[in-house]
Design a protein around this motif. Structure first.
Motif, mmCIF file in Angstrom:
data_model
loop_
_atom_site.group_PDB
_atom_site.id
_atom_site.type_symbol
_atom_site.label_atom_id
_atom_site.label_comp_id
_atom_site.label_asym_id
_atom_site.label_seq_id
_atom_site.Cartn_x
_atom_site.Cartn_y
_atom_site.Cartn_z
ATOM 1 N N GLN A 1 0.804 -1.210 0.000
ATOM 2 C CA GLN A 1 0.000 0.000 0.000
ATOM 3 C C GLN A 1 0.844 1.270 0.000
ATOM 4 O OE1 GLN A 1 -3.276 0.006 -0.269
ATOM 5 N NE2 GLN A 1 -3.422 -2.216 -0.208
ATOM 6 N N THR A 2 2.173 1.138 -0.255
ATOM 7 C CA THR A 2 3.082 2.287 -0.220
ATOM 8 C C THR A 2 3.758 2.448 -1.574
ATOM 9 O OG1 THR A 2 3.507 1.864 2.118
ATOM 10 C CG2 THR A 2 5.028 3.330 0.981
ATOM 11 N N PHE A 3 3.905 3.677 -2.015
ATOM 12 C CA PHE A 3 4.599 3.952 -3.266
ATOM 13 C C PHE A 3 5.792 4.857 -2.986
ATOM 14 C CE2 PHE A 3 2.097 7.803 -3.004
ATOM 15 C CZ PHE A 3 2.911 8.768 -3.594
ATOM 16 N N THR A 4 6.787 4.752 -3.836
ATOM 17 C CA THR A 4 7.958 5.650 -3.812
ATOM 18 C C THR A 4 8.168 6.173 -5.216
ATOM 19 O OG1 THR A 4 9.442 3.772 -4.163
ATOM 20 C CG2 THR A 4 9.064 4.463 -1.878
ATOM 21 N N ALA A 5 8.573 7.437 -5.312
ATOM 22 C CA ALA A 5 8.776 8.061 -6.613
ATOM 23 C C ALA A 5 9.917 9.061 -6.512
ATOM 24 C CB ALA A 5 7.497 8.763 -7.077
ATOM 25 N N THR A 6 10.575 9.237 -7.647
ATOM 26 C CA THR A 6 11.648 10.218 -7.758
ATOM 27 C C THR A 6 11.313 11.153 -8.908
ATOM 28 O OG1 THR A 6 13.280 8.625 -6.944
ATOM 29 C CG2 THR A 6 14.105 10.582 -8.082
ATOM 30 N N VAL A 7 11.271 12.434 -8.624
ATOM 31 C CA VAL A 7 10.930 13.428 -9.641
ATOM 32 C C VAL A 7 12.066 14.438 -9.723
ATOM 33 C CG1 VAL A 7 8.450 13.150 -9.355
ATOM 34 C CG2 VAL A 7 9.657 14.812 -7.950
ATOM 35 N N THR A 8 12.275 14.947 -10.935
ATOM 36 C CA THR A 8 13.337 15.930 -11.162
ATOM 37 C C THR A 8 12.801 17.087 -11.982
ATOM 38 O OG1 THR A 8 14.058 14.832 -13.197
ATOM 39 C CG2 THR A 8 15.097 14.120 -11.134
ATOM 40 N N SER A 9 13.601 18.166 -11.992
ATOM 41 C CA SER A 9 13.240 19.347 -12.770
ATOM 42 C C SER A 9 14.502 20.161 -13.010
ATOM 43 C CB SER A 9 12.196 20.187 -12.039
ATOM 44 O OG SER A 9 11.889 21.358 -12.774
ATOM 45 N N ASP A 10 14.443 21.058 -13.995
ATOM 46 C CA ASP A 10 15.582 21.930 -14.278
ATOM 47 C C ASP A 10 15.772 22.997 -13.212
ATOM 48 O OD1 ASP A 10 15.931 20.481 -16.599
ATOM 49 O OD2 ASP A 10 14.743 21.887 -17.828
ATOM 50 N N LYS A 11 14.721 23.286 -12.460
ATOM 51 C CA LYS A 11 14.780 24.296 -11.414
ATOM 52 C C LYS A 11 14.470 23.622 -10.075
ATOM 53 C CE LYS A 11 13.121 27.900 -14.573
ATOM 54 N NZ LYS A 11 12.077 28.918 -14.822
ATOM 55 N N PRO A 12 14.809 24.248 -8.991
ATOM 56 C CA PRO A 12 14.453 23.680 -7.684
ATOM 57 C C PRO A 12 12.942 23.462 -7.573
ATOM 58 C CG PRO A 12 16.066 25.424 -7.419
ATOM 59 C CD PRO A 12 15.651 25.462 -8.865
ATOM 60 N N ILE A 13 12.560 22.323 -7.044
ATOM 61 C CA ILE A 13 11.151 21.931 -6.964
ATOM 62 C C ILE A 13 10.580 22.392 -5.625
ATOM 63 C CG2 ILE A 13 9.533 20.015 -7.066
ATOM 64 C CD1 ILE A 13 11.638 18.428 -8.592
ATOM 65 N N ASP A 14 9.456 23.039 -5.685
ATOM 66 C CA ASP A 14 8.772 23.459 -4.469
ATOM 67 C C ASP A 14 8.203 22.213 -3.773
ATOM 68 O OD1 ASP A 14 7.277 24.588 -2.467
ATOM 69 O OD2 ASP A 14 6.307 26.076 -3.754
ATOM 70 N N PRO A 15 8.510 21.992 -2.502
ATOM 71 C CA PRO A 15 7.964 20.807 -1.810
ATOM 72 C C PRO A 15 6.442 20.756 -1.801
ATOM 73 C CG PRO A 15 9.763 21.776 -0.543
ATOM 74 C CD PRO A 15 9.453 22.743 -1.657
ATOM 75 N N ARG A 16 5.809 21.912 -2.004
ATOM 76 C CA ARG A 16 4.346 21.906 -2.034
ATOM 77 C C ARG A 16 3.791 21.232 -3.275
ATOM 78 N NH1 ARG A 16 3.211 28.190 -0.950
ATOM 79 N NH2 ARG A 16 4.911 28.276 -2.489
ATOM 80 N N ALA A 17 4.687 20.814 -4.186
ATOM 81 C CA ALA A 17 4.224 20.077 -5.365
ATOM 82 C C ALA A 17 3.609 18.739 -4.994
ATOM 83 C CB ALA A 17 5.388 19.865 -6.339
ATOM 84 N N THR A 18 3.840 18.273 -3.768
ATOM 85 C CA THR A 18 3.215 17.014 -3.333
ATOM 86 C C THR A 18 1.696 17.101 -3.288
ATOM 87 O OG1 THR A 18 3.498 17.713 -1.030
ATOM 88 C CG2 THR A 18 5.240 16.343 -1.993
ATOM 89 N N ARG A 19 1.169 18.332 -3.260
ATOM 90 C CA ARG A 19 -0.284 18.487 -3.257
ATOM 91 C C ARG A 19 -0.912 17.921 -4.523
ATOM 92 N NH1 ARG A 19 -0.817 24.783 -1.129
ATOM 93 N NH2 ARG A 19 0.223 24.485 0.915
ATOM 94 N N TYR A 20 -0.180 17.986 -5.647
ATOM 95 C CA TYR A 20 -0.716 17.436 -6.888
ATOM 96 C C TYR A 20 -0.933 15.925 -6.760
ATOM 97 C CZ TYR A 20 0.260 21.855 -9.290
ATOM 98 O OH TYR A 20 0.267 23.171 -9.684
ATOM 99 N N PHE A 21 -0.065 15.260 -6.016
ATOM 100 C CA PHE A 21 -0.217 13.822 -5.843
ATOM 101 C C PHE A 21 -1.403 13.502 -4.932
ATOM 102 C CE2 PHE A 21 4.107 14.516 -7.142
ATOM 103 C CZ PHE A 21 4.421 13.427 -7.942
ATOM 104 N N ASP A 22 -1.587 14.296 -3.888
ATOM 105 C CA ASP A 22 -2.691 14.030 -2.971
ATOM 106 C C ASP A 22 -4.043 14.364 -3.586
ATOM 107 O OD1 ASP A 22 -0.985 13.117 -1.037
ATOM 108 O OD2 ASP A 22 -0.834 15.037 0.015
ATOM 109 N N ARG A 23 -4.045 15.259 -4.581
ATOM 110 C CA ARG A 23 -5.317 15.590 -5.220
ATOM 111 C C ARG A 23 -5.855 14.439 -6.055
ATOM 112 N NH1 ARG A 23 -3.690 21.668 -7.317
ATOM 113 N NH2 ARG A 23 -3.701 22.675 -5.235
ATOM 114 N N ALA A 24 -4.980 13.563 -6.494
ATOM 115 C CA ALA A 24 -5.421 12.390 -7.255
ATOM 116 C C ALA A 24 -6.085 11.399 -6.303
ATOM 117 C CB ALA A 24 -4.233 11.741 -7.968
ATOM 118 N N ASN A 25 -7.119 10.701 -6.788
ATOM 119 C CA ASN A 25 -7.816 9.728 -5.956
ATOM 120 C C ASN A 25 -6.959 8.517 -5.613
ATOM 121 O OD1 ASN A 25 -10.507 10.600 -8.012
ATOM 122 N ND2 ASN A 25 -10.441 11.080 -5.834
#
Length: 376
Positions: free
Chosen positions: A104-128
Motif C-alpha cells: 500500500q506504499t509507493f515511492t517516486a523520484t521526480v526531477t526538474s531543471d529548477k528547484p522543486i517546491d515541496p508543495r508540489a506534493t499536493r498534486y499527488f494528494d489531489r489524485a484519488n
C-alpha cells in the motif's frame, strides 16, 4: 348392587384465537408471501443500514473513476498506476524518473531543471489514487525529490456513474427515498380513500352523488398542473412529494372502496347492526372498512411501485428529488440514457426496483388471502 355411572371425559379446552391471530397464521403458511416479506426486509436493510458500512457517500466524486464497470477488484490496479502518476507529474511540471509500489506504499523520484517546491506534493494528494504524499529526501540542490506515500485503493462493486460517484451508495440512497415516498404516499391515499369511499358508498343518495362528482372533478385536473400549483404555494420539499402523490392517488382508492361498500351494505350483518342501534359511523368503522381490507391491501401493493414511478417523473421535470439526491426511478431514467456505454447504471437500480415490485405483489396476495372474510 348399584350401577356405577361414568361420565365421558370432556375434551381439553383449546385457547380461542382472535381474527388477527387467525389471519397471521394463514399469512405465515403462504410461502410466497413470506418470501416477499423477507426480500422486502433485506432490501430495506440494504437501503437504510448499508450506508453505515461503506466508506463512500452518495455525493462523493472520484474524478479518476468516471463510468468504470463494477468489479470485486480494488481500484486502481497495478497496471494503471504508472499512467496515473505520469499524468500527475505532468500537472506538477516535474519529470518522473522512478516509480515503485510495494503493498500500500509507493515511492517516486521526480526531477526538474529548477528547484522543486515541496508543495508540489499536493498534486499527488489531489489524485484519488494517492494519499499522504511527503518528501523523504532532497538532492541536487532541490532539483530532485524523493517522495513516498500511500496508495488509496477503492472498491466499486456496482461501478460508478458518469460523474464518478459510487453507484452502490446512490442505489442505497435511491432506495431510501423511493421506499419512503412509496409507503408514505400510499398511507396518505389509503387513509383518505378508504374513509371517503366507505362514507360515500354507505350513506348513498344525494351525498354519494355529490361526493362522486367531486372525485370526477379532481380526476379532470391535470396532475402536473396540480403539482406545479402546490410547489409554487408551499415550496419544493421531500414532504410535499408524497403529500401531492398521495392526494392524487386516493381517488382510485375511494372508487374501489365505494364499490365494495355498495355490495356490503345490503348484507345481512349490516342489517343486524342497524337493528342493534349502531350509528352510521360505528357501522362504517366496525363492519364496512374491515371487510374491504382485502382489495384495499392488494391495491396498496400496486400503488407503491406506481408512486415510485410518479416520483421519478416529477424528478425528471425538476419538481421532485433534486441532485445530488436521487431515487430508483431517477437512476433508472439516467441508466436508460447510458445503456449502450454503461449498462450497469440501468441494471442495478432496475434489479432492486423489480425485486421490490415482485415482493410487494407476493406480500399483497398473501395479505388478501389472510384477511379475506370468506376464509374466516
Amino acid at each position: 348392587m348399584t350401577d356405577i355411572v361414568t361420565t365421558p371425559a370432556l375434551p381439553p379446552e383449546t385457547a380461542s384465537r382472535s381474527l388477527f391471530q387467525l389471519a397471521a397464521l394463514r399469512f405465515r403458511r403462504n410461502r410466497a408471501a413470506m418470501a416477499g416479506c423477507v426480500m422486502l426486509v433485506l432490501i430495506a436493510m440494504f437501503s437504510f443500514l448499508g450506508p453505515h458500512f461503506i466508506s463512500h457517500s452518495y455525493d462523493q466524486v472520484f474524478p479518476s473513476y468516471v463510468s468504470i464497470p463494477p468489479s470485486f477488484e480494488p481500484r486502481p490496479d497495478a497496471s494503471s498506476l504508472q499512467d496515473v502518476i505520469e499524468g500527475v507529474a505532468g500537472r506538477a511540471r516535474v519529470e518522473l524518473k522512478e516509480f515503485a509500489v510495494e503493498g500500500q506504499t509507493f515511492t517516486a523520484t521526480v526531477t526538474s531543471d529548477k528547484p522543486i517546491d515541496p508543495r508540489a506534493t499536493r498534486y499527488f494528494d489531489r489524485a484519488n489514487e494517492f494519499d499522504s504524499t511527503q518528501v523523504v529526501a532532497t538532492e541536487n540542490d532541490g532539483k530532485t525529490l524523493k517522495l513516498t506515500g500511500s496508495v488509496s485503493r477503492e472498491y466499486f462493486l456496482f461501478g460508478t456513474d458518469s460523474n464518478g460517484r459510487d453507484l452502490m451508495a446512490r442505489v442505497m440512497l435511491g432506495g431510501q427515498i423511493s421506499i419512503a415516498v412509496g409507503l408514505l404516499a400510499s398511507l396518505v391515499s389509503l387513509s383518505i380513500g378508504v374513509l371517503y369511499g366507505a362514507t360515500s358508498g354507505y350513506i348513498g343518495g344525494r351525498v354519494d352523488n355529490v361526493m362522486m362528482r367531486f372525485v370526477e372533478i379532481l380526476y379532470s385536473l391535470p396532475f402536473v398542473f396540480l403539482v406545479v400549483v402546490l410547489v409554487v404555494f408551499f415550496g419544493r420539499s421531500f414532504i410535499l412529494i408524497f403529500l401531492v402523490i398521495g392526494a392524487v392517488e386516493w381517488l382510485d382508492m375511494a372508487r374501489i372502496v365505494r364499490g365494495q361498500t355498495l355490495a356490503l351494505k345490503r348484507r345481512e350483518f349490516i342489517g343486524a347492526a342497524q337493528a342493534l342501534g349502531l350509528t352510521d359511523w360505528q357501522i362504517i368503522r366496525r363492519h364496512i372498512i374491515p371487510n374491504t381490507i382485502g382489495p384495499v391491501v392488494v391495491f396498496v401493493t400496486v400503488v407503491v411501485p406506481k408512486v415510485i414511478l410518479l416520483e421519478s417523473f416529477l424528478s425528471f421535470l425538476g419538481l421532485g428529488v433534486q441532485a445530488p439526491l436521487t431515487s430508483w426511478g431517477a437512476l433508472i431514467a439516467e441508466g436508460a440514457n447510458n445503456i449502450q456505454s454503461a449498462p450497469w447504471l440501468l441494471i442495478f437500480p432496475a434489479i432492486f426496483f423489480v425485486l421490490t415490485l415482485f415482493s410487494l405483489n407476493f406480500a399483497g396476495d398473501g395479505l388478501r388471502d389472510a384477511l379475506d372474510p370468506k376464509d374466516r
